[in-house]
Write a protein that holds these residues in place. Sequence first.
Motif, short mmCIF file in Angstrom:
data_model
loop_
_atom_site.label_atom_id
_atom_site.label_comp_id
_atom_site.label_asym_id
_atom_site.label_seq_id
_atom_site.Cartn_x
_atom_site.Cartn_y
_atom_site.Cartn_z
N MET A 87 40.12 32.15 2.34
CA MET A 87 40.58 31.24 3.39
C MET A 87 41.95 30.63 3.10
O MET A 87 42.50 29.92 3.93
N HIS A 88 42.52 30.92 1.93
CA HIS A 88 43.80 30.34 1.55
C HIS A 88 44.93 31.35 1.76
O HIS A 88 44.88 32.46 1.24
N MET A 89 45.95 30.93 2.48
CA MET A 89 47.10 31.78 2.72
C MET A 89 48.15 31.54 1.62
O MET A 89 48.12 30.54 0.93
N GLU A 90 49.07 32.48 1.48
CA GLU A 90 50.06 32.43 0.40
C GLU A 90 51.45 32.68 0.97
O GLU A 90 51.60 33.10 2.11
N LYS A 91 52.47 32.43 0.16
CA LYS A 91 53.84 32.76 0.55
C LYS A 91 54.02 34.28 0.54
O LYS A 91 53.30 34.99 -0.16
N GLN A 121 48.00 25.20 12.10
CA GLN A 121 49.23 24.96 11.35
C GLN A 121 49.53 23.46 11.37
O GLN A 121 49.99 22.93 12.40
N PRO A 122 49.27 22.74 10.26
CA PRO A 122 49.45 21.29 10.26
C PRO A 122 50.90 20.85 10.46
O PRO A 122 51.14 19.78 11.03
N LYS A 123 51.86 21.64 10.01
CA LYS A 123 53.26 21.24 10.15
C LYS A 123 53.70 21.21 11.62
O LYS A 123 54.59 20.45 12.01
N SER A 174 48.80 27.14 6.34
CA SER A 174 47.85 27.34 7.44
C SER A 174 46.42 27.13 6.97
O SER A 174 46.05 27.52 5.86
N GLU A 175 45.63 26.55 7.85
CA GLU A 175 44.21 26.30 7.56
C GLU A 175 43.38 27.30 8.35
O GLU A 175 43.37 27.28 9.58
N VAL A 176 42.70 28.19 7.64
CA VAL A 176 41.90 29.23 8.27
C VAL A 176 40.42 28.87 8.17
O VAL A 176 39.93 28.53 7.09
#
Length: 322
Positions: free
Chosen positions: A220-224, A249-251, A196-198
Amino acid sequence: MNPYIGHETQLSGVEEHRLVGGKGDGMRLYEATNGKGLELTLSPDRNGDITRLRYKGINMSYFSPCGYVAPAYYDKTGSNWLQSFTAGFLTTCGLQAVGTPCTDDGEELPLHGSIANQPCAHSYWEEDEKEIHIHSVTKDEVIFGRKLVLKRTVTISKEENTFSIDDHIENTGSKTEPMEILYHMNMGYPLLDEDSEVTIPSVEVRARDDHAQEDIANWMHMEKPQGDYQERCYYHKFEGADGKAGIYQPKLNVGLEISFDASKLDGFVEWKMMGVRDYVLGLECGNCYPDGRDVMRKTGMLKFLNPGESVEYQVNIKLFEK
Protein backbone atom coordinates in the motif's frame (compact mmCIF):
# COMPACT_ATOMS: atom_id res chain seq x y z
CA MET A 1 -32.53 26.30 -22.32
CA ASN A 2 -30.22 28.28 -20.06
CA PRO A 3 -30.62 31.97 -21.01
CA TYR A 4 -27.06 32.74 -19.83
CA ILE A 5 -25.23 30.57 -22.38
CA GLY A 6 -24.94 30.50 -26.15
CA HIS A 7 -24.08 26.83 -26.69
CA GLU A 8 -24.70 23.86 -24.40
CA THR A 9 -21.02 22.84 -24.38
CA GLN A 10 -20.22 26.11 -22.62
CA LEU A 11 -20.96 24.18 -19.40
CA SER A 12 -20.89 20.46 -20.21
CA GLY A 13 -21.10 17.96 -23.01
CA VAL A 14 -19.03 16.06 -25.56
CA GLU A 15 -16.90 17.28 -28.45
CA GLU A 16 -15.41 15.01 -31.10
CA HIS A 17 -11.85 15.64 -32.24
CA ARG A 18 -9.40 13.90 -34.57
CA LEU A 19 -5.66 13.53 -33.97
CA VAL A 20 -3.09 14.78 -36.48
CA GLY A 21 0.46 13.40 -36.70
CA GLY A 22 2.35 10.52 -35.15
CA LYS A 23 1.07 6.97 -34.75
CA GLY A 24 -2.28 8.31 -33.56
CA ASP A 25 -2.92 10.19 -36.79
CA GLY A 26 -6.60 10.08 -37.73
CA MET A 27 -7.88 8.64 -34.45
CA ARG A 28 -11.16 10.04 -33.16
CA LEU A 29 -11.47 11.25 -29.57
CA TYR A 30 -14.53 12.20 -27.53
CA GLU A 31 -13.74 14.99 -25.05
CA ALA A 32 -16.37 14.99 -22.30
CA THR A 33 -16.87 17.35 -19.37
CA ASN A 34 -19.61 17.38 -16.75
CA GLY A 35 -19.31 21.04 -15.75
CA LYS A 36 -18.30 20.19 -12.19
CA GLY A 37 -14.62 19.42 -12.67
CA LEU A 38 -14.66 15.97 -14.27
CA GLU A 39 -13.10 15.73 -17.73
CA LEU A 40 -12.38 12.53 -19.62
CA THR A 41 -11.23 11.58 -23.09
CA LEU A 42 -12.65 8.45 -24.72
CA SER A 43 -11.26 6.78 -27.82
CA PRO A 44 -13.84 5.13 -30.13
CA ASP A 45 -10.96 3.91 -32.30
CA ARG A 46 -9.58 1.97 -29.34
CA ASN A 47 -12.60 0.04 -28.01
CA GLY A 48 -14.16 3.07 -26.32
CA ASP A 49 -11.40 3.04 -23.69
CA ILE A 50 -10.62 6.14 -21.61
CA THR A 51 -7.29 7.71 -22.48
CA ARG A 52 -7.29 10.72 -20.13
CA LEU A 53 -8.98 11.60 -16.85
CA ARG A 54 -8.77 14.96 -15.11
CA TYR A 55 -10.44 16.38 -12.01
CA LYS A 56 -10.57 20.15 -11.57
CA GLY A 57 -7.62 20.47 -13.92
CA ILE A 58 -5.51 17.83 -12.14
CA ASN A 59 -4.33 14.82 -14.13
CA MET A 60 -5.44 11.57 -12.51
CA SER A 61 -4.23 8.92 -14.95
CA TYR A 62 -1.03 7.62 -16.54
CA PHE A 63 -0.16 8.17 -20.21
CA SER A 64 2.59 5.86 -21.45
CA PRO A 65 5.68 6.84 -23.49
CA CYS A 66 4.22 5.40 -26.71
CA GLY A 67 1.32 7.87 -26.59
CA TYR A 68 -1.63 7.45 -28.93
CA VAL A 69 -1.26 4.49 -31.29
CA ALA A 70 -3.84 3.71 -33.96
CA PRO A 71 -5.10 0.10 -34.36
CA ALA A 72 -3.18 -0.28 -37.65
CA TYR A 73 0.09 -0.40 -35.67
CA TYR A 74 -1.03 -3.19 -33.33
CA ASP A 75 1.29 -6.20 -33.23
CA LYS A 76 -0.24 -9.23 -31.52
CA THR A 77 3.02 -11.21 -31.37
CA GLY A 78 4.01 -12.18 -27.84
CA SER A 79 4.37 -9.09 -25.64
CA ASN A 80 4.40 -6.57 -28.51
CA TRP A 81 1.05 -5.34 -27.17
CA LEU A 82 3.22 -3.07 -25.00
CA GLN A 83 4.25 -1.09 -28.10
CA SER A 84 0.70 0.24 -28.38
CA PHE A 85 -0.14 0.35 -24.66
CA THR A 86 -1.27 3.94 -24.31
CA ALA A 87 -2.49 3.02 -20.82
CA GLY A 88 -4.60 6.11 -20.14
CA PHE A 89 -7.14 5.78 -17.36
CA LEU A 90 -8.63 2.61 -18.84
CA THR A 91 -7.27 -0.01 -21.21
CA THR A 92 -9.54 -3.04 -21.54
CA CYS A 93 -7.71 -6.37 -21.63
CA GLY A 94 -9.38 -9.40 -23.22
CA LEU A 95 -11.63 -10.73 -24.51
CA GLN A 96 -9.95 -13.91 -25.70
CA ALA A 97 -7.04 -13.58 -23.26
CA VAL A 98 -5.65 -11.59 -20.34
CA GLY A 99 -2.09 -11.51 -19.07
CA THR A 100 0.95 -13.60 -19.96
CA PRO A 101 1.26 -14.77 -23.60
CA CYS A 102 0.56 -18.49 -23.80
CA THR A 103 -0.89 -21.32 -25.84
CA ASP A 104 -4.23 -22.58 -24.55
CA ASP A 105 -6.44 -25.23 -26.12
CA GLY A 106 -4.30 -25.06 -29.26
CA GLU A 107 -4.65 -21.28 -29.66
CA GLU A 108 -1.63 -18.99 -29.48
CA LEU A 109 -2.61 -16.02 -27.33
CA PRO A 110 -0.88 -12.62 -27.11
CA LEU A 111 -0.33 -10.47 -24.05
CA HIS A 112 -3.64 -9.06 -22.77
CA GLY A 113 -5.66 -9.95 -25.86
CA SER A 114 -6.60 -7.71 -28.77
CA ILE A 115 -9.83 -5.91 -27.80
CA ALA A 116 -8.06 -2.68 -26.73
CA ASN A 117 -6.58 -2.34 -30.23
CA GLN A 118 -9.85 -2.71 -32.09
CA PRO A 119 -11.93 0.25 -33.29
CA CYS A 120 -15.57 0.37 -32.33
CA ALA A 121 -17.99 -0.76 -35.02
CA HIS A 122 -20.06 2.30 -34.13
CA SER A 123 -20.32 4.83 -31.32
CA TYR A 124 -22.40 7.86 -30.33
CA TRP A 125 -23.33 9.97 -27.33
CA GLU A 126 -26.48 11.44 -25.88
CA GLU A 127 -27.09 13.90 -23.09
CA ASP A 128 -29.91 14.98 -20.78
CA GLU A 129 -30.12 17.32 -17.81
CA LYS A 130 -28.56 14.82 -15.43
CA GLU A 131 -26.15 12.60 -17.41
CA ILE A 132 -23.98 12.14 -20.47
CA HIS A 133 -24.07 8.68 -22.07
CA ILE A 134 -21.35 7.55 -24.48
CA HIS A 135 -22.25 4.30 -26.27
CA SER A 136 -19.96 2.04 -28.28
CA VAL A 137 -19.93 -1.43 -29.80
CA THR A 138 -16.76 -3.44 -30.47
CA LYS A 139 -16.96 -6.70 -32.39
CA ASP A 140 -14.31 -9.31 -31.64
CA GLU A 141 -15.54 -11.70 -34.32
CA VAL A 142 -13.55 -13.86 -36.74
CA ILE A 143 -14.33 -16.60 -39.25
CA PHE A 144 -13.76 -20.13 -37.91
CA GLY A 145 -13.24 -18.67 -34.43
CA ARG A 146 -14.61 -16.67 -31.48
CA LYS A 147 -17.53 -14.31 -32.00
CA LEU A 148 -17.81 -11.95 -29.05
CA VAL A 149 -19.47 -8.52 -29.03
CA LEU A 150 -18.80 -5.86 -26.40
CA LYS A 151 -21.49 -3.19 -25.97
CA ARG A 152 -20.32 -0.40 -23.66
CA THR A 153 -21.97 2.63 -22.09
CA VAL A 154 -19.94 5.19 -20.18
CA THR A 155 -22.34 7.26 -18.06
CA ILE A 156 -21.05 10.58 -16.71
CA SER A 157 -23.04 12.35 -14.01
CA LYS A 158 -23.65 16.10 -14.37
CA GLU A 159 -24.75 16.37 -10.74
CA GLU A 160 -21.68 14.86 -9.06
CA ASN A 161 -18.15 13.86 -10.07
CA THR A 162 -18.83 10.22 -10.83
CA PHE A 163 -18.97 8.02 -13.90
CA SER A 164 -19.63 4.36 -14.63
CA ILE A 165 -18.55 1.83 -17.24
CA ASP A 166 -21.28 -0.65 -18.13
CA ASP A 167 -20.30 -3.54 -20.40
CA HIS A 168 -22.56 -6.14 -22.01
CA ILE A 169 -20.59 -8.99 -23.59
CA GLU A 170 -22.38 -11.55 -25.78
CA ASN A 171 -21.28 -14.73 -27.50
CA THR A 172 -22.80 -14.35 -30.97
CA GLY A 173 -21.27 -17.58 -32.27
CA SER A 174 -22.36 -21.22 -32.25
CA LYS A 175 -19.84 -22.68 -29.81
CA THR A 176 -18.89 -22.09 -26.19
CA GLU A 177 -16.04 -19.60 -25.86
CA PRO A 178 -13.63 -18.72 -23.04
CA MET A 179 -14.01 -15.05 -22.11
CA GLU A 180 -11.60 -13.02 -20.01
CA ILE A 181 -11.68 -9.32 -19.17
CA LEU A 182 -9.52 -7.02 -17.07
CA TYR A 183 -10.24 -3.33 -16.52
CA HIS A 184 -6.66 -2.06 -16.59
CA MET A 185 -7.14 1.30 -14.77
CA ASN A 186 -3.96 3.32 -14.41
CA MET A 187 -3.26 6.03 -11.84
CA GLY A 188 -0.59 8.62 -12.67
CA TYR A 189 1.24 11.71 -11.45
CA PRO A 190 0.40 14.08 -9.78
CA LEU A 191 -2.39 12.00 -8.22
CA LEU A 192 0.26 9.31 -7.80
CA ASP A 193 3.54 9.91 -6.00
CA GLU A 194 5.35 8.72 -2.87
CA ASP A 195 2.83 10.51 -0.62
CA SER A 196 -0.27 8.93 -2.16
CA GLU A 197 -2.51 6.98 0.19
CA VAL A 198 -3.73 3.73 -1.36
CA THR A 199 -6.66 1.90 0.23
CA ILE A 200 -7.83 -1.57 -0.84
CA PRO A 201 -10.11 -3.11 1.83
CA SER A 202 -9.50 -6.70 0.76
CA VAL A 203 -9.58 -9.72 3.06
CA GLU A 204 -6.60 -11.40 1.40
CA VAL A 205 -3.49 -10.12 -0.40
CA ARG A 206 -1.27 -12.46 -2.38
CA ALA A 207 1.95 -11.67 -4.25
CA ARG A 208 2.09 -12.70 -7.90
CA ASP A 209 5.70 -13.89 -7.67
CA ASP A 210 8.72 -14.09 -5.37
CA HIS A 211 9.87 -10.58 -6.27
CA ALA A 212 6.55 -9.08 -5.18
CA GLN A 213 6.50 -11.29 -2.08
CA GLU A 214 9.77 -9.73 -0.89
CA ASP A 215 8.00 -6.40 -0.37
CA ILE A 216 4.42 -7.51 0.31
CA ALA A 217 4.38 -5.60 3.61
CA ASN A 218 4.55 -2.38 1.57
CA TRP A 219 1.91 -3.14 -1.03
CA MET A 220 0.00 0.00 0.00
CA HIS A 221 3.04 2.31 0.13
CA MET A 222 4.11 4.18 -2.98
CA GLU A 223 7.72 5.20 -3.69
CA LYS A 224 9.67 7.77 -5.69
CA PRO A 225 10.52 6.87 -9.31
CA GLN A 226 13.45 4.45 -9.48
CA GLY A 227 15.70 3.34 -12.31
CA ASP A 228 15.50 -0.35 -13.29
CA TYR A 229 12.43 -0.88 -11.10
CA GLN A 230 10.86 -4.30 -11.57
CA GLU A 231 7.07 -4.33 -11.40
CA ARG A 232 5.30 -5.85 -8.42
CA CYS A 233 1.79 -7.28 -8.67
CA TYR A 234 -0.53 -8.15 -5.79
CA TYR A 235 -3.77 -10.09 -6.03
CA HIS A 236 -6.59 -8.99 -3.72
CA LYS A 237 -9.70 -10.89 -2.69
CA PHE A 238 -12.82 -9.27 -1.26
CA GLU A 239 -15.56 -10.57 0.97
CA GLY A 240 -18.82 -10.87 -0.94
CA ALA A 241 -19.67 -8.48 -3.76
CA ASP A 242 -18.30 -5.27 -2.25
CA GLY A 243 -15.14 -4.60 -4.26
CA LYS A 244 -13.39 -1.26 -3.71
CA ALA A 245 -10.05 0.45 -4.22
CA GLY A 246 -9.00 4.04 -3.74
CA ILE A 247 -6.13 6.50 -3.95
CA TYR A 248 -5.85 9.91 -2.29
CA GLN A 249 -3.24 12.62 -2.80
CA PRO A 250 -2.98 14.70 0.42
CA LYS A 251 -0.88 17.46 -1.18
CA LEU A 252 -3.64 18.19 -3.69
CA ASN A 253 -6.62 17.07 -1.59
CA VAL A 254 -8.00 14.97 -4.43
CA GLY A 255 -8.78 11.29 -4.66
CA LEU A 256 -10.38 8.57 -6.71
CA GLU A 257 -12.40 5.52 -5.67
CA ILE A 258 -13.28 2.51 -7.78
CA SER A 259 -16.15 0.17 -6.86
CA PHE A 260 -17.37 -3.02 -8.54
CA ASP A 261 -19.14 -6.33 -7.95
CA ALA A 262 -16.35 -8.58 -6.65
CA SER A 263 -18.52 -11.68 -7.02
CA LYS A 264 -18.47 -11.16 -10.80
CA LEU A 265 -15.10 -9.43 -11.18
CA ASP A 266 -13.32 -11.81 -8.83
CA GLY A 267 -9.71 -11.14 -9.87
CA PHE A 268 -8.45 -7.78 -8.56
CA VAL A 269 -4.86 -6.84 -9.42
CA GLU A 270 -2.73 -4.10 -7.93
CA TRP A 271 0.05 -3.31 -10.38
CA LYS A 272 2.81 -1.34 -8.66
CA MET A 273 5.25 0.09 -11.19
CA MET A 274 7.54 2.75 -9.71
CA GLY A 275 9.95 3.18 -12.63
CA VAL A 276 11.40 6.35 -14.12
CA ARG A 277 8.76 7.57 -16.63
CA ASP A 278 7.17 4.14 -16.19
CA TYR A 279 5.51 5.44 -13.03
CA VAL A 280 2.04 4.03 -12.64
CA LEU A 281 -0.27 2.27 -10.22
CA GLY A 282 -2.77 -0.12 -11.76
CA LEU A 283 -5.99 -0.73 -9.83
CA GLU A 284 -7.52 -3.42 -11.99
CA CYS A 285 -10.68 -5.44 -11.50
CA GLY A 286 -11.30 -8.42 -13.76
CA ASN A 287 -12.86 -11.86 -14.02
CA CYS A 288 -9.42 -13.51 -13.95
CA TYR A 289 -5.79 -12.91 -12.99
CA PRO A 290 -3.15 -11.96 -15.59
CA ASP A 291 -1.23 -15.25 -15.46
CA GLY A 292 -2.34 -16.48 -18.88
CA ARG A 293 -5.50 -18.24 -19.99
CA ASP A 294 -3.86 -21.65 -19.68
CA VAL A 295 -3.19 -21.05 -15.98
CA MET A 296 -6.73 -19.80 -15.40
CA ARG A 297 -8.06 -22.95 -17.05
CA LYS A 298 -5.94 -25.15 -14.77
CA THR A 299 -7.01 -23.28 -11.63
CA GLY A 300 -10.69 -23.40 -12.60
CA MET A 301 -10.99 -19.61 -12.73
CA LEU A 302 -11.52 -19.39 -16.51
CA LYS A 303 -15.01 -18.15 -17.46
CA PHE A 304 -17.00 -19.30 -20.49
CA LEU A 305 -19.93 -17.99 -22.52
CA ASN A 306 -22.29 -20.41 -24.23
CA PRO A 307 -23.79 -19.59 -27.66
CA GLY A 308 -26.22 -16.70 -27.25
CA GLU A 309 -25.19 -16.17 -23.63
CA SER A 310 -24.19 -12.76 -22.31
CA VAL A 311 -22.72 -11.25 -19.16
CA GLU A 312 -22.77 -7.74 -17.74
CA TYR A 313 -20.12 -5.92 -15.73
CA GLN A 314 -20.19 -2.48 -14.12
CA VAL A 315 -17.31 -0.41 -12.77
CA ASN A 316 -18.03 2.82 -10.89
CA ILE A 317 -15.55 5.67 -10.38
CA LYS A 318 -15.91 8.58 -7.95
CA LEU A 319 -13.60 11.60 -7.84
CA PHE A 320 -13.51 13.46 -4.53
CA GLU A 321 -11.97 15.98 -2.18
CA LYS A 322 -11.82 15.46 1.58
